[in-house]
Design a protein around this motif. Sequence first.
Motif, PDB file in Angstrom:
ATOM      1  N   PHE A 130       0.845  -1.195   0.000  1.00  0.00           N
ATOM      2  CA  PHE A 130       0.000   0.000   0.000  1.00  0.00           C
ATOM      3  C   PHE A 130       0.877   1.240   0.000  1.00  0.00           C
ATOM      4  O   PHE A 130       1.757   1.374   0.851  1.00  0.00           O
ATOM      5  CB  PHE A 130      -0.880   0.028   1.260  1.00  0.00           C
ATOM      6  CG  PHE A 130      -1.822  -1.134   1.367  1.00  0.00           C
ATOM      7  CD1 PHE A 130      -3.128  -1.026   0.922  1.00  0.00           C
ATOM      8  CD2 PHE A 130      -1.397  -2.333   1.920  1.00  0.00           C
ATOM      9  CE1 PHE A 130      -4.002  -2.098   1.025  1.00  0.00           C
ATOM     10  CE2 PHE A 130      -2.261  -3.407   2.027  1.00  0.00           C
ATOM     11  CZ  PHE A 130      -3.565  -3.294   1.579  1.00  0.00           C
ATOM     12  N   GLN A 131       0.631   2.145  -0.941  1.00  0.00           N
ATOM     13  CA  GLN A 131       1.288   3.447  -0.972  1.00  0.00           C
ATOM     14  C   GLN A 131       0.208   4.475  -0.647  1.00  0.00           C
ATOM     15  O   GLN A 131      -0.744   4.642  -1.414  1.00  0.00           O
ATOM     16  CB  GLN A 131       1.907   3.721  -2.345  1.00  0.00           C
ATOM     17  CG  GLN A 131       3.039   2.776  -2.681  1.00  0.00           C
ATOM     18  CD  GLN A 131       3.580   3.009  -4.080  1.00  0.00           C
ATOM     19  OE1 GLN A 131       2.839   3.277  -5.011  1.00  0.00           O
ATOM     20  NE2 GLN A 131       4.896   2.897  -4.219  1.00  0.00           N
ATOM     21  N   ILE A 132       0.371   5.140   0.476  1.00  0.00           N
ATOM     22  CA  ILE A 132      -0.671   6.016   1.000  1.00  0.00           C
ATOM     23  C   ILE A 132      -0.147   7.441   1.082  1.00  0.00           C
ATOM     24  O   ILE A 132       0.963   7.680   1.563  1.00  0.00           O
ATOM     25  CB  ILE A 132      -1.115   5.514   2.390  1.00  0.00           C
ATOM     26  CG1 ILE A 132      -1.755   4.129   2.228  1.00  0.00           C
ATOM     27  CG2 ILE A 132      -2.050   6.497   3.070  1.00  0.00           C
ATOM     28  CD1 ILE A 132      -2.033   3.401   3.505  1.00  0.00           C
ATOM     29  N   ALA A 133      -0.964   8.377   0.609  1.00  0.00           N
ATOM     30  CA  ALA A 133      -0.620   9.793   0.694  1.00  0.00           C
ATOM     31  C   ALA A 133      -1.702  10.513   1.485  1.00  0.00           C
ATOM     32  O   ALA A 133      -2.875  10.152   1.427  1.00  0.00           O
ATOM     33  CB  ALA A 133      -0.491  10.399  -0.699  1.00  0.00           C
ATOM     34  N   GLY A 134      -1.287  11.501   2.226  1.00  0.00           N
ATOM     35  CA  GLY A 134      -2.234  12.310   2.981  1.00  0.00           C
ATOM     36  C   GLY A 134      -1.684  12.679   4.343  1.00  0.00           C
ATOM     37  O   GLY A 134      -0.563  12.316   4.706  1.00  0.00           O
ATOM     38  N   ASN A 135      -2.505  13.370   5.095  1.00  0.00           N
ATOM     39  CA  ASN A 135      -2.161  13.747   6.457  1.00  0.00           C
ATOM     40  C   ASN A 135      -2.609  12.598   7.367  1.00  0.00           C
ATOM     41  O   ASN A 135      -3.707  12.617   7.911  1.00  0.00           O
ATOM     42  CB  ASN A 135      -2.852  15.063   6.821  1.00  0.00           C
ATOM     43  CG  ASN A 135      -2.430  15.568   8.179  1.00  0.00           C
ATOM     44  OD1 ASN A 135      -1.445  15.093   8.761  1.00  0.00           O
ATOM     45  ND2 ASN A 135      -3.173  16.517   8.710  1.00  0.00           N
ATOM     46  N   VAL A 136      -1.740  11.574   7.451  1.00  0.00           N
ATOM     47  CA  VAL A 136      -2.093  10.348   8.161  1.00  0.00           C
ATOM     48  C   VAL A 136      -1.032  10.000   9.203  1.00  0.00           C
ATOM     49  O   VAL A 136       0.145  10.304   9.038  1.00  0.00           O
ATOM     50  CB  VAL A 136      -2.268   9.158   7.187  1.00  0.00           C
ATOM     51  CG1 VAL A 136      -3.472   9.375   6.282  1.00  0.00           C
ATOM     52  CG2 VAL A 136      -1.023   8.929   6.346  1.00  0.00           C
ATOM     53  N   ASP A 137      -1.458   9.359  10.244  1.00  0.00           N
ATOM     54  CA  ASP A 137      -0.580   8.908  11.312  1.00  0.00           C
ATOM     55  C   ASP A 137      -0.027   7.529  10.958  1.00  0.00           C
ATOM     56  O   ASP A 137      -0.786   6.628  10.599  1.00  0.00           O
ATOM     57  CB  ASP A 137      -1.384   8.848  12.621  1.00  0.00           C
ATOM     58  CG  ASP A 137      -0.563   8.333  13.774  1.00  0.00           C
ATOM     59  OD1 ASP A 137      -0.629   7.103  14.032  1.00  0.00           O
ATOM     60  OD2 ASP A 137       0.131   9.135  14.413  1.00  0.00           O
ATOM     61  N   GLU A 138       1.287   7.363  11.075  1.00  0.00           N
ATOM     62  CA  GLU A 138       1.959   6.101  10.716  1.00  0.00           C
ATOM     63  C   GLU A 138       1.368   4.904  11.446  1.00  0.00           C
ATOM     64  O   GLU A 138       1.107   3.859  10.833  1.00  0.00           O
ATOM     65  CB  GLU A 138       3.464   6.221  11.011  1.00  0.00           C
ATOM     66  CG  GLU A 138       4.227   4.903  10.977  1.00  0.00           C
ATOM     67  CD  GLU A 138       4.319   4.264   9.603  1.00  0.00           C
ATOM     68  OE1 GLU A 138       4.345   3.019   9.524  1.00  0.00           O
ATOM     69  OE2 GLU A 138       4.363   5.003   8.602  1.00  0.00           O
ATOM     70  N   GLN A 139       1.154   5.023  12.742  1.00  0.00           N
ATOM     71  CA  GLN A 139       0.627   3.895  13.519  1.00  0.00           C
ATOM     72  C   GLN A 139      -0.795   3.551  13.096  1.00  0.00           C
ATOM     73  O   GLN A 139      -1.154   2.377  13.044  1.00  0.00           O
ATOM     74  CB  GLN A 139       0.685   4.188  15.016  1.00  0.00           C
ATOM     75  CG  GLN A 139       2.101   4.179  15.562  1.00  0.00           C
ATOM     76  CD  GLN A 139       2.141   4.427  17.051  1.00  0.00           C
ATOM     77  OE1 GLN A 139       1.338   5.181  17.588  1.00  0.00           O
ATOM     78  NE2 GLN A 139       3.086   3.785  17.729  1.00  0.00           N
ATOM     79  N   LYS A 140      -1.595   4.549  12.790  1.00  0.00           N
ATOM     80  CA  LYS A 140      -2.972   4.293  12.356  1.00  0.00           C
ATOM     81  C   LYS A 140      -2.996   3.630  10.982  1.00  0.00           C
ATOM     82  O   LYS A 140      -3.814   2.746  10.725  1.00  0.00           O
ATOM     83  CB  LYS A 140      -3.791   5.581  12.368  1.00  0.00           C
ATOM     84  CG  LYS A 140      -4.089   6.048  13.781  1.00  0.00           C
ATOM     85  CD  LYS A 140      -4.956   7.276  13.815  1.00  0.00           C
ATOM     86  CE  LYS A 140      -5.241   7.633  15.275  1.00  0.00           C
ATOM     87  NZ  LYS A 140      -6.140   8.774  15.398  1.00  0.00           N
ATOM     88  N   VAL A 141      -2.084   4.038  10.105  1.00  0.00           N
ATOM     89  CA  VAL A 141      -1.989   3.404   8.788  1.00  0.00           C
ATOM     90  C   VAL A 141      -1.570   1.944   8.938  1.00  0.00           C
ATOM     91  O   VAL A 141      -2.176   1.044   8.344  1.00  0.00           O
ATOM     92  CB  VAL A 141      -1.008   4.165   7.863  1.00  0.00           C
ATOM     93  CG1 VAL A 141      -0.686   3.350   6.624  1.00  0.00           C
ATOM     94  CG2 VAL A 141      -1.575   5.522   7.489  1.00  0.00           C
ATOM     95  N   ALA A 142      -0.536   1.698   9.745  1.00  0.00           N
ATOM     96  CA  ALA A 142      -0.072   0.323   9.952  1.00  0.00           C
ATOM     97  C   ALA A 142      -1.188  -0.559  10.506  1.00  0.00           C
ATOM     98  O   ALA A 142      -1.376  -1.697  10.052  1.00  0.00           O
ATOM     99  CB  ALA A 142       1.143   0.313  10.884  1.00  0.00           C
ATOM    100  N   HIS A 143      -1.926  -0.029  11.466  1.00  0.00           N
ATOM    101  CA  HIS A 143      -3.021  -0.796  12.067  1.00  0.00           C
ATOM    102  C   HIS A 143      -4.152  -1.022  11.061  1.00  0.00           C
ATOM    103  O   HIS A 143      -4.722  -2.118  10.994  1.00  0.00           O
ATOM    104  CB  HIS A 143      -3.539  -0.079  13.312  1.00  0.00           C
ATOM    105  CG  HIS A 143      -4.457  -0.916  14.125  1.00  0.00           C
ATOM    106  ND1 HIS A 143      -5.758  -0.563  14.360  1.00  0.00           N
ATOM    107  CD2 HIS A 143      -4.270  -2.119  14.745  1.00  0.00           C
ATOM    108  CE1 HIS A 143      -6.341  -1.505  15.086  1.00  0.00           C
ATOM    109  NE2 HIS A 143      -5.461  -2.448  15.334  1.00  0.00           N
ATOM    110  N   ALA A 144      -4.471  -0.016  10.253  1.00  0.00           N
ATOM    111  CA  ALA A 144      -5.520  -0.151   9.240  1.00  0.00           C
ATOM    112  C   ALA A 144      -5.155  -1.207   8.207  1.00  0.00           C
ATOM    113  O   ALA A 144      -5.998  -2.035   7.825  1.00  0.00           O
ATOM    114  CB  ALA A 144      -5.765   1.199   8.558  1.00  0.00           C
TER     115      ALA A 144
END
Length: 142
Positions: free
Chosen positions: A99-113
Amino acid sequence: YLDLLEVTILRQNHAAHFPSLSENCRTLEVDGSIALNGVGEGMSPMEALLASVGTCAAIDVVAILEKQRQTLTDLKVKVRGERRDSPPPRPFTEIHIHFQIAGNVDEQKVAHAVELAVEQYCSVKESLDPSIPVTYSHEIIL
């Protein structure tokens, strides 16, 4: 209670080109290789499987991040499947989803998602033979 899904697969052009129609008339073009009398107008069945597992997980990642109020501006998913070089059948021996994700996102929340999407929510992944390892990774693109 059962949730039944059905698709209709139609042969076209006296070839290995098979548009698949969903119950709500959406079309997926599936085609065999040129060596198998395909006409080059669709994904192979194995590519369609990779697209299905990647899309299924991507839908879940987006839903999870939106619930966490993360501002996702773009998402690109690359799915790689490894197969044996042997006579048919040649099932996948490993699948990797990146997954390549762009935006104002939190690393831990992305990993968990990503973990939740692949490990718990993706129905396509759960429909695969459990002997096929499905791994995943992600990166946040600025």
